[in-house]
Design an enzyme around this catalytic site. Sequence first.
Site, PDB file in Angstrom:
ATOM      1  N   ASP A  78       0.832  -1.218   0.000  1.00  0.00           N
ATOM      2  CA  ASP A  78       0.000   0.000   0.000  1.00  0.00           C
ATOM      3  C   ASP A  78       0.867   1.269   0.000  1.00  0.00           C
ATOM      4  O   ASP A  78       0.351   2.382   0.115  1.00  0.00           O
ATOM      5  CB  ASP A  78      -0.978   0.007   1.186  1.00  0.00           C
ATOM      6  CG  ASP A  78      -0.266   0.081   2.523  1.00  0.00           C
ATOM      7  OD1 ASP A  78       0.992   0.019   2.550  1.00  0.00           O
ATOM      8  OD2 ASP A  78      -0.951   0.191   3.558  1.00  0.00           O
ATOM      9  N   ASP A 133       9.295  11.932  23.630  1.00  0.00           N
ATOM     10  CA  ASP A 133       9.151  13.076  22.740  1.00  0.00           C
ATOM     11  C   ASP A 133       9.028  14.390  23.525  1.00  0.00           C
ATOM     12  O   ASP A 133       8.219  14.476  24.455  1.00  0.00           O
ATOM     13  CB  ASP A 133       7.875  12.856  21.902  1.00  0.00           C
ATOM     14  CG  ASP A 133       7.798  13.752  20.699  1.00  0.00           C
ATOM     15  OD1 ASP A 133       8.663  13.664  19.820  1.00  0.00           O
ATOM     16  OD2 ASP A 133       6.852  14.574  20.632  1.00  0.00           O
ATOM     17  N   GLU A 157      13.893  13.294  24.532  1.00  0.00           N
ATOM     18  CA  GLU A 157      14.203  14.231  23.454  1.00  0.00           C
ATOM     19  C   GLU A 157      14.134  15.617  24.079  1.00  0.00           C
ATOM     20  O   GLU A 157      13.062  16.134  24.362  1.00  0.00           O
ATOM     21  CB  GLU A 157      13.192  14.100  22.314  1.00  0.00           C
ATOM     22  CG  GLU A 157      13.661  14.895  21.105  1.00  0.00           C
ATOM     23  CD  GLU A 157      12.527  15.460  20.281  1.00  0.00           C
ATOM     24  OE1 GLU A 157      12.752  15.769  19.110  1.00  0.00           O
ATOM     25  OE2 GLU A 157      11.414  15.613  20.804  1.00  0.00           O
TER      26      GLU A 157
HETATM   27  O1  TEU Z   1      10.331  16.797  17.626  1.00  0.00           O
HETATM   28  C1  TEU Z   1      10.597  17.870  18.455  1.00  0.00           C
HETATM   29  C2  TEU Z   1      10.881  19.146  17.784  1.00  0.00           C
HETATM   30  O2  TEU Z   1      10.355  20.115  18.216  1.00  0.00           O
HETATM   31  C3  TEU Z   1      11.752  19.309  16.599  1.00  0.00           C
HETATM   32  O3  TEU Z   1      12.678  18.342  16.381  1.00  0.00           O
HETATM   33  C4  TEU Z   1      10.892  19.546  15.425  1.00  0.00           C
HETATM   34  O4  TEU Z   1      11.011  18.518  14.508  1.00  0.00           O
HETATM   35  C5  TEU Z   1      11.289  20.812  14.721  1.00  0.00           C
HETATM   36  O5  TEU Z   1      11.379  21.846  15.594  1.00  0.00           O
HETATM   37  C6  TEU Z   1      10.277  21.203  13.692  1.00  0.00           C
HETATM   38  O6  TEU Z   1      10.820  22.205  12.939  1.00  0.00           O
HETATM   39  C7  TEU Z   1       9.504  15.784  18.096  1.00  0.00           C
HETATM   40  C8  TEU Z   1       9.406  14.691  17.052  1.00  0.00           C
HETATM   41  O7  TEU Z   1      10.654  14.084  16.911  1.00  0.00           O
HETATM   42  C9  TEU Z   1       8.876  15.277  15.794  1.00  0.00           C
HETATM   43  O8  TEU Z   1       8.865  14.373  14.732  1.00  0.00           O
HETATM   44  C10 TEU Z   1       7.480  15.762  16.092  1.00  0.00           C
HETATM   45  O9  TEU Z   1       6.981  16.453  14.982  1.00  0.00           O
HETATM   46  C11 TEU Z   1       7.438  16.691  17.306  1.00  0.00           C
HETATM   47  O10 TEU Z   1       8.215  16.234  18.390  1.00  0.00           O
HETATM   48  C12 TEU Z   1       6.020  16.773  17.814  1.00  0.00           C
HETATM   49  O11 TEU Z   1       5.644  15.565  18.384  1.00  0.00           O
HETATM   50 CA    CA Z   2       2.030  -1.286   4.196  1.00  0.00          CA
END
Ligand code: TEU
Ligand code: CA
Length: 603
Positions: free
Chosen positions: A66, A240, A294
């Site tokens: 898919d 996260d 993170e």
């Molecule tokens: O990311 C945290 C984050 O704020 C940054 O790495 C973000 O990707 C960047 O500032 C955007 O420009 C974490 C996750 O790893 C990311 O994929 C998610 O989008 C974000 O949190 C929200 O959950």
């Molecule tokens: Ca798939």
Amino acid sequence: MKILRFILAACASVVLISPSLTAQATPTAGRSTKQSSTLNGYQPRWWKEAVVYQVYPRSFKDSNGDGIGDLKGITSKLDYLQGLGVNVVWLSPHYDSPNADNGYDIRDYRKVMTEFGTMADFDELLKGIKQRHMRMVLDLVVNHTSDEHAWFVESRKSKDNPYRNYYIWRPAKNGKEPNNWTSFFSGSAWKLDPATGEYYLHLFAEKQPDLNWDNPKVRHEVYDLMKFWLDKGVDGFRMDVIPFVSKDQTFPDFPANFDGRAEHIYASGPHMHEYLQEMNREVLSKYDVMTVGEAFGITLQQTPFLVDERRHELNMIFNFDAVRLDQQNGIWRDWTLPELKAIYTQQDRSLDAHSWNTVFLSNHDNLRMVSAFGDDSAAYRVPSAKLLATMLFTLKGTPFVYQGDELGMTDYPFKGIEDFDDIAVKNAWKEYVLTQRVSAEYFLANMRKTGRDNARTPMQWDNSLNGGFTTAAKPWLAVNPNYSEINARQVIGDPNSIYHYYQRMADLRRKTPALVYGDYKDLDPANPKIFAYTRTLGKDAYLIVLNFSKDAISYSIPGGLKAGRLEASNLGESEGTTTTLHLKPWDARVYRMAVPSSGTDIN
Ligand code: TEU
Ligand code: CA
């Protein structure tokens, strides 16, 4: 000295400490002292010795045609991961989600995303990982949920709904948003909800409302869902944006002298440490697991307050200093090697033997490692990718490998806005190009060098259509057109490939305690082209020399140190016990140093 460093670090980040926490910064009998023998002062732990591999499920392997990667696809590639020599698989979110932000917007924490498969597929994947003596770490995304999560569906219904207080609601201020906070995905961090006429907070997309961690019920919901997955046998969590969970509920505007780094404001909420300690007490302390936060917005100096084992919060975090060295407020900038080296020295200085940290140069939010920190041109892609692997596996901290970096995958040749999928890019396009009339060319040039989709294109498994990622005509995100040369089948068949070099480096690290627990010293911090450092554990001393340039360089090893027995090399150069090395472009070498004469302190 180490204690002094800790105190200095404490002063530097005083804003993060609540008075009650300083008292807890001493070891609690029976918890951090389970293992009595230490290595160089460190408690040996499996997650300190591990190599972690991040799987972004959407882009790893599609099993049912898919166009979307799925859990069965990952299970089908476990021998590949085991063969690479990684010990821990971190799975980016696999939970039920409407995918406003590729799974980082969760609708149901106890259900598998339909596109990825079923809970039975998850159990099968976990079983396959365990059978191969690897471990599995899940992504814990609990700063926010999807707006389609049952809690938010309830919460927005009325001001007196029992779930109202699960999220952060505020009335308008002078007819406008409650404050001037911005979302990472453009615009205000507040969204007016017509049902009740109040605003909710979303630091990310509108479809990612922030949970209210000051409500104990929310925290206990989180602890319960953590236990749900831990009781299935998973081995920990990547958390996260975990520093954002505690908000200053008075919601002051950004300060007058604000530098635009919203993450520094969002990460300094008043109760973060208290909540992490509670989570540790209620959940983590009951299992043998690893945690990595993170830590967007947390400085290297603040890091020990999250990872010092005597505080019982997290095991390690991701600081953004290295991975975002090539960006300033989302705009691409040129970086220099002395800046990168200074970060690793700072990381080392900020942490003592009670703390631990990570080493990583890429993930699903950043560029391809070889494009950002190496040289992805035809001549130097392979040696520079191997040089970066040498660094990743010999610096101090647990190395994190992002899927595809072991193939030397590169950034994607984006042409127009239609080539991007990422909500961050699409929203920024609306804000800057369509509204503020920033030139499309300027915007796209910057996104090519900073955009998150660079790292999200599908894994390149072989040279068949779409790199063998999917049998669908069109994958969810286009495969990099260079898949015919850069793919897993090719690297597995070539003994000199990047993949086999990763294997050898993982192996070397695993059997070499000095590369895990040894002291770190940068021998030549100001050198703009060479990164030379030692890792020393007692008499066991390693010298790592990396030529971060396409110049051939004769290099006198500083401090009168001699090379020694070659342990690893990307170009096959050795030169033995010598004080001068003749380095080729992107040359990388690891030597076990000749034992220095008695009394010489090589560190
Ligand atoms: O990311 C945290 C984050 O704020 C940054 O790495 C973000 O990707 C960047 O500032 C955007 O420009 C974490 C996750 O790893 C990311 O994929 C998610 O989008 C974000 O949190 C929200 O959950
Ligand atoms: Ca798939």
